[in-house]
Design an enzyme around this catalytic site. Sequence first.
Site, PDB file in Angstrom:
ATOM      1  CG  ASP A 106      -2.054   0.842   1.079  1.00 42.89           C
ATOM      2  OD1 ASP A 106      -1.686   1.641  -0.227  1.00 42.89           O
ATOM      3  OD2 ASP A 106      -2.769   0.883   1.794  1.00 42.89           O
ATOM      4  CG  ASP A 107       0.131   5.158   0.052  1.00 35.70           C
ATOM      5  OD1 ASP A 107      -0.934   4.635  -0.667  1.00 35.70           O
ATOM      6  OD2 ASP A 107      -0.167   6.244   0.674  1.00 35.70           O
ATOM      7  CB  CYS A 144      -6.026   2.332  -1.848  1.00 33.49           C
ATOM      8  SG  CYS A 144      -6.993   3.789  -0.727  1.00 33.49           S
ATOM      9  NE  ARG A 161      -6.108  -1.469  -1.694  1.00 34.60           N
ATOM     10  CZ  ARG A 161      -4.513  -2.069  -0.951  1.00 34.60           C
ATOM     11  NH1 ARG A 161      -4.926  -3.083  -1.013  1.00 34.60           N
ATOM     12  NH2 ARG A 161      -3.564  -0.976  -0.578  1.00 34.60           N
ATOM     13  CE  LYS A 179      -6.371   0.391   1.901  1.00 32.42           C
ATOM     14  NZ  LYS A 179      -5.204   1.840   1.423  1.00 32.42           N
ATOM     15  CG  HIS A 194     -10.504   0.771   0.968  1.00 28.57           C
ATOM     16  ND1 HIS A 194      -9.141   1.797   0.721  1.00 28.57           N
ATOM     17  CD2 HIS A 194     -11.002   1.597   1.727  1.00 28.57           C
ATOM     18  CE1 HIS A 194      -9.741   3.228   1.066  1.00 28.57           C
ATOM     19  NE2 HIS A 194     -11.356   3.133   1.740  1.00 28.57           N
ATOM     20  CG  HIS A 236      -1.938   3.637   3.619  1.00 29.26           C
ATOM     21  ND1 HIS A 236      -2.688   4.897   4.293  1.00 29.26           N
ATOM     22  CD2 HIS A 236      -1.948   4.321   2.660  1.00 29.26           C
ATOM     23  CE1 HIS A 236      -2.802   5.305   3.762  1.00 29.26           C
ATOM     24  NE2 HIS A 236      -3.245   5.276   2.906  1.00 29.26           N
ATOM     25  CG  ASP A 261      -1.998   0.172  -3.097  1.00 33.83           C
ATOM     26  OD1 ASP A 261      -0.834   1.457  -2.811  1.00 33.83           O
ATOM     27  OD2 ASP A 261      -3.182   1.345  -2.487  1.00 33.83           O
ATOM     28  CG  ASN A 262      -1.421   3.802  -4.377  1.00 33.38           C
ATOM     29  OD1 ASN A 262      -2.736   3.505  -4.743  1.00 33.38           O
ATOM     30  ND2 ASN A 262      -0.437   4.090  -3.999  1.00 33.38           N
ATOM     31  CE  LYS A 279      -2.720   7.835  -1.954  1.00 33.47           C
ATOM     32  NZ  LYS A 279      -2.976   7.662  -0.014  1.00 33.47           N
TER      33      LYS A 279
END
Length: 543
Positions: free
Chosen positions: A34-35, A72, A76, A129, A131, A212, A318-319, A365
């Site tokens: 994540d991130d 995110c 996803r 996660k 989301h 993240h 995710d990014n 991002k």
Amino acid sequence: MKKYFSIFILLSITGQLFAQQKGSRPNIVLIVADDLGYADLGSYGSEIQTPNLDKLAFEGTRLQEFYNNSICAPTRASLLTGQYQHKAGVGYFSNDLGLPAYQGYINDQSLTLAEVLKENGYTTITSGKWHVSGKGKSLPWQRGFQYTYPRNEQSANSGAPGVREVKTDAEGYPLAENFQTNLITRNALNFLDTAAQQNKPFFLYLAYTAPHWPLVALQKDIEKYKGKYAQGWDALRLQRFKKQKELGIVPADAQLSKKDEDIYDWDKLSFDQRQLWAKKMEVFAAMVDELDQGVGEVTKKLDQLKKLDNTIIIFISDNGAPAEDLVRWYHGATKNTGPVGTTGSNESQSKNWSYLSNTPLRGFKDYLFEGGINSPFIAWYPGKIKQGRIARGTGHIIDIAPTLYQLAGAKYPKQYNNVQSFELPGVSLLPVLFDNKNATDRNEPLFWERAGNRAVRWGQWKLVSHWPSYAWELYDLAKDNGESENVARNNHEIVSRLSTAYFQWAKNNGVVDFAQLEDKEPPSMKEFRKSKVQEPVGRGGFF
């Protein structure tokens, strides 16, 4: 429609033949960070210690270009369904903006990886996660996952597992026993023990929340990086770029993207300011390190269960790394109840260090420049995927589903629960991963839209605009991967062709002009935008 389903019938037959020739159908482990920026792994140029992911990279295949949806929840949604995010219902975020493409949760026509693989005989597991279940709809256990952590609605809606009482040491740093990264790993390991007792292949979707923000890590891991970031982001960006060229992740003639005007000059910061900034990156590095440790535990468990040799592992982010300043987002340090790294910290990596994380790319991002949407991709499958290969790609998040379905020999149903299924727009990456092709074959461009930001990628050309501007910029990524020279003025025909394709795609996927939705945007997300613009040194925010 018939054409697409004929393709997937052919893909499933190919996958079944592959499984028959090579043995039983593979187990699948899909890991998401994540991130995490393009350059945050050792195998992509970083100084951060990521030996477990690097081992997978050097024994597998990496892509130079693998695209996400820049933030995110939309990423996803596409990852889990193989659909563009608007088609899946998560066009903006996990918020309902009043239109089907922006309802904030996955619709019934977009089948998840778990639903399809479960129907085709897989045990389905997720830890971490989620989301993509705004309004409490489309929760993981409703969308095909048999073993789920966390199994409560609030955590799924908020995006990440929560811990009611985080145990800390005397200085406020979390203890390992209920640290979030460890909990995600531990639950995955327990589920794998259960799955191993079944006479079925399994699919594990392992979705870490690290790295993240907020920046919180175990003290022992932060200590590993003490003093490592005293040089600042400019010097370390050059070091990462040099290593990327040595690794072959970027071409030898590649150029660094131009530095954003509001990135601080490290040499002009005071000693105290440098100390504060360096500590932030020490904690961020520890979070990446801890994620890598979790990956190591998973591969060790698979080995113990004698499942490793017949398991494909895919790792993505995710990014790109984020630009937002969390303290500024919350209007100053009033919510900061502890030093960075402790459980009371309300700090983020912020734009300056994300500039390092996204080396050598431009943007962050939520932007549609390469730094926002191009992130690491590692695929490992012993004896099947060539070791140490770096391929250009170009892969996209929508390609994961057709890739896994072909690999598993899974039939993609025309209907599911009496609902017509959307066709899949992506392509299988198996020719790149197994046949050593250097690029994917596509019949149409790739497209993006996120909160008014728009982009099209077709071959060497990338067309992009960033809200609130409607003006298109054009970049030749074959010559200018840093997106430094806008050549739209000299290529009107290309701009016209790609923009026409974009508007047709937007119509087909329910994308609307963001001006129609801006007044419905949650206030918190408006603040999110503001937090990405840095103020001059010494005024507001971090200082």
